[in-house]
Motif scaffolding. Structure first.
Motif, short mmCIF file in Angstrom:
data_model
loop_
_atom_site.label_atom_id
_atom_site.label_comp_id
_atom_site.label_asym_id
_atom_site.label_seq_id
_atom_site.Cartn_x
_atom_site.Cartn_y
_atom_site.Cartn_z
N PRO A 156 21.75 46.42 14.95
CA PRO A 156 21.34 45.19 14.26
C PRO A 156 21.91 43.95 14.94
O PRO A 156 23.00 44.00 15.54
CB PRO A 156 21.92 45.37 12.86
CG PRO A 156 23.07 46.32 13.03
CD PRO A 156 22.65 47.25 14.13
N HIS A 214 20.73 36.65 9.52
CA HIS A 214 19.73 36.86 10.56
C HIS A 214 19.05 35.57 10.98
O HIS A 214 18.84 35.31 12.17
CB HIS A 214 18.68 37.86 10.05
CG HIS A 214 17.67 38.25 11.10
ND1 HIS A 214 16.49 37.55 11.28
CD2 HIS A 214 17.66 39.24 12.01
CE1 HIS A 214 15.81 38.10 12.27
NE2 HIS A 214 16.48 39.13 12.73
N ASP A 319 25.89 46.97 10.16
CA ASP A 319 24.86 47.74 9.47
C ASP A 319 24.75 47.31 8.01
O ASP A 319 23.66 47.13 7.47
CB ASP A 319 25.17 49.24 9.53
CG ASP A 319 24.75 49.88 10.84
OD1 ASP A 319 24.00 49.24 11.60
OD2 ASP A 319 25.18 51.02 11.11
N TYR A 322 23.51 43.59 7.72
CA TYR A 322 22.12 43.44 8.13
C TYR A 322 21.17 43.81 6.98
O TYR A 322 20.16 43.15 6.76
CB TYR A 322 21.83 44.31 9.35
CG TYR A 322 20.48 44.05 9.97
CD1 TYR A 322 20.27 42.95 10.79
CD2 TYR A 322 19.42 44.92 9.75
CE1 TYR A 322 19.04 42.71 11.38
CE2 TYR A 322 18.17 44.69 10.32
CZ TYR A 322 17.99 43.58 11.14
OH TYR A 322 16.76 43.34 11.71
N LYS A 323 21.54 44.85 6.25
CA LYS A 323 20.68 45.33 5.17
C LYS A 323 21.01 44.68 3.83
O LYS A 323 20.15 44.51 2.97
CB LYS A 323 20.79 46.85 5.05
CG LYS A 323 20.24 47.58 6.27
CD LYS A 323 20.43 49.08 6.16
CE LYS A 323 19.89 49.80 7.39
NZ LYS A 323 20.12 51.26 7.34
N LYS A 324 22.30 44.34 3.64
CA LYS A 324 22.75 43.74 2.38
C LYS A 324 23.61 42.53 2.72
O LYS A 324 24.82 42.55 2.55
CB LYS A 324 23.53 44.75 1.55
CG LYS A 324 22.72 45.98 1.15
CD LYS A 324 23.54 46.95 0.31
CE LYS A 324 22.72 48.14 -0.12
NZ LYS A 324 23.52 49.08 -0.97
N ASN A 325 22.94 41.47 3.18
CA ASN A 325 23.67 40.32 3.70
C ASN A 325 24.55 39.64 2.65
O ASN A 325 25.55 38.99 2.98
CB ASN A 325 22.70 39.30 4.31
CG ASN A 325 23.38 38.29 5.20
OD1 ASN A 325 23.24 37.09 5.00
ND2 ASN A 325 24.15 38.75 6.18
N LYS A 375 24.79 57.23 7.21
CA LYS A 375 23.48 56.94 7.81
C LYS A 375 23.54 56.99 9.33
O LYS A 375 22.58 57.42 9.98
CB LYS A 375 22.99 55.57 7.34
CG LYS A 375 22.57 55.56 5.85
CD LYS A 375 22.08 54.19 5.43
CE LYS A 375 21.65 54.22 3.96
NZ LYS A 375 21.21 52.90 3.49
#
Length: 378
Positions: A156, A214, A319, A322-325, A375
């Protein structure tokens, strides 16, 4: 075409520090060196901060240091005594001036204002093209960052992006002896957002609105947040002396895999930025020292980089963010609340033992990192 032993594509922090170390070592006086950059590197375009114990090699250009710091969120404020560490600040203009005053005296070093457009490692030499000329060299150091990662990348990419104001207030509102690392009391808006405050007096400070996310914001949103923050400090009457802005890549992408025998990527282009925090100065100082030692004994740049366990720690954090900023405030708040700042500094410097690593990691929300590790493994 003119030939050089070494060419540096870009002359930012990593390039200037590496060339500086070449000069200081005294072992490259017989090597011709060319730095290529469209910018003169004279303006005060950025500020670097870092921590270290006692005195250091850059103390003569440190403009301010702090021995204590605040960590703040909506639930608590923690003032941390940093000893034996000092948190130090260097202004870009002072760094550039210092480095250039040293390398400008070297007859074997040339600086040209051009923009590098391409470079290739050929069987005979490295070919470097600019908008107007071409050069060849034995070894190329590239610090020109390409923000586009391969589409298939498993790594990411976030940005540490910010706008900072150097402000002067009419009345005293800052604690000149204490920096503010992270103030998460500002609205998060689904991101990791905080204020970063470096006071140089009771009425002067660098105030930065910073995000780990992001997407970048419109200029007005950063500046409105800074203005609101100053208003909350009861400082409506202030003058903006200088402004700075930046966007630092936060990624564990293995840039070093793009190195060839004769081309090495350095700085952000080489993964020298600390991926989990965006801190650059101290990491670059360490990497440039290792690179000079490497050059004295090796010729194949593909052998330079070695991955360690800290790369994995950084990857897991990225990680998550990126998914749960929005989890940034939760993670950093737990870390600074439950771990000593000295241990955190040592951990971020990648100098801790595995048992010390675990103390920092377990200070953070465990479930988030366990899931991220699962993951990655499966």
């Amino acid at each position: 075409m003119k030939h050089f032993h070494y060419i540096f594509a870009g002359s930012g922090l990593s390039a200037l520090m590496t060339v500086y170390r070449m000069v200081v070592s005294g072992k490259f006086t017989d090597k011709s060196i060319l730095l290529i950059d469209p910018d003169t590197k004279e303006s005060n375009d950025r500020t670097w901060c870092f921590w270290e114990t006692e005195s250091g090699e850059w103390d003569n250009i440190v403009s301010k240091h702090w021995d204590s710091a605040f960590f703040i969120n909506t639930a608590f404020t923690k003032k941390m005594i940093l000893a034996p560490y000092h948190y130090k600040m260097i202004k870009g203009a002072d760094f550039y001036s210092h480095i250039k005053s040293v390398i400008s005296k070297q007859a074997n070093i040339t600086f040209i204002q051009q923009r590098v457009t391409d470079f290739t490692d050929t069987p005979q030499h490295v070919l470097v093209k600019t908008e107007t000329e071409s050069y060849t060299c034995n070894k190329l150091f590239n610090s020109i960052y390409n923000p586009t990662l391969p589409a298939e990348s498993r790594y990411p990419l976030l940005q540490q992006h910010f706008i900072g104001w150097f402000v002067k207030t009419k009345k005293p509102v800052f604690n000149a002896d204490t920096a503010t690392f992270m103030d998460f009391s500002v609205p998060q808006k689904g991101n990791t957002r905080f204020m970063y405050v470096m006071p140089v007096s009771e009425t002067e400070a660098l105030v930065e609105y910073t995000l780990f996310s992001h997407d970048l914001l419109q200029t007005q949103e950063y500046e409105s947040a800074i203005h609101q923050y100053l208003e909350n400090l009861d400082s409506n009457d202030y003058e903006v002396i200088e402004k700075e802005r930046g966007s630092i890549p936060m990624t564990c992408y293995p840039f070093w895999e793009n190195n060839t025998k004769n081309i090495i990527n350095i700085g952000s282009a080489g993964g020298w930025t600390k991926a989990s925090t965006g801190y650059t100065f101290k990491n670059t100082s360490k990497k440039s020292q290792k690179l000079i030692a490497f050059l004295e004994n090796e010729t194949d740049f593909t052998k330079f980089h070695k991955k360690n366990r800290f790369w994995l720690y950084d990857l897991l954090l990225l990680d998550i963010l990126y998914k749960k900023n929005e989890k940034g405030s939760t993670i950093f708040s737990a870390m600074f609340r439950n771990a000593m700042p000295q241990l955190i500094f040592k951990f971020l410097d990648e100098e801790t033992t595995i048992s010390e690593d675990l103390k920092v990691i377990w200070a953070c929300p465990k479930s988030l990192f366990i899931k991220a590790l699962g993951k990655r493994l499966f």
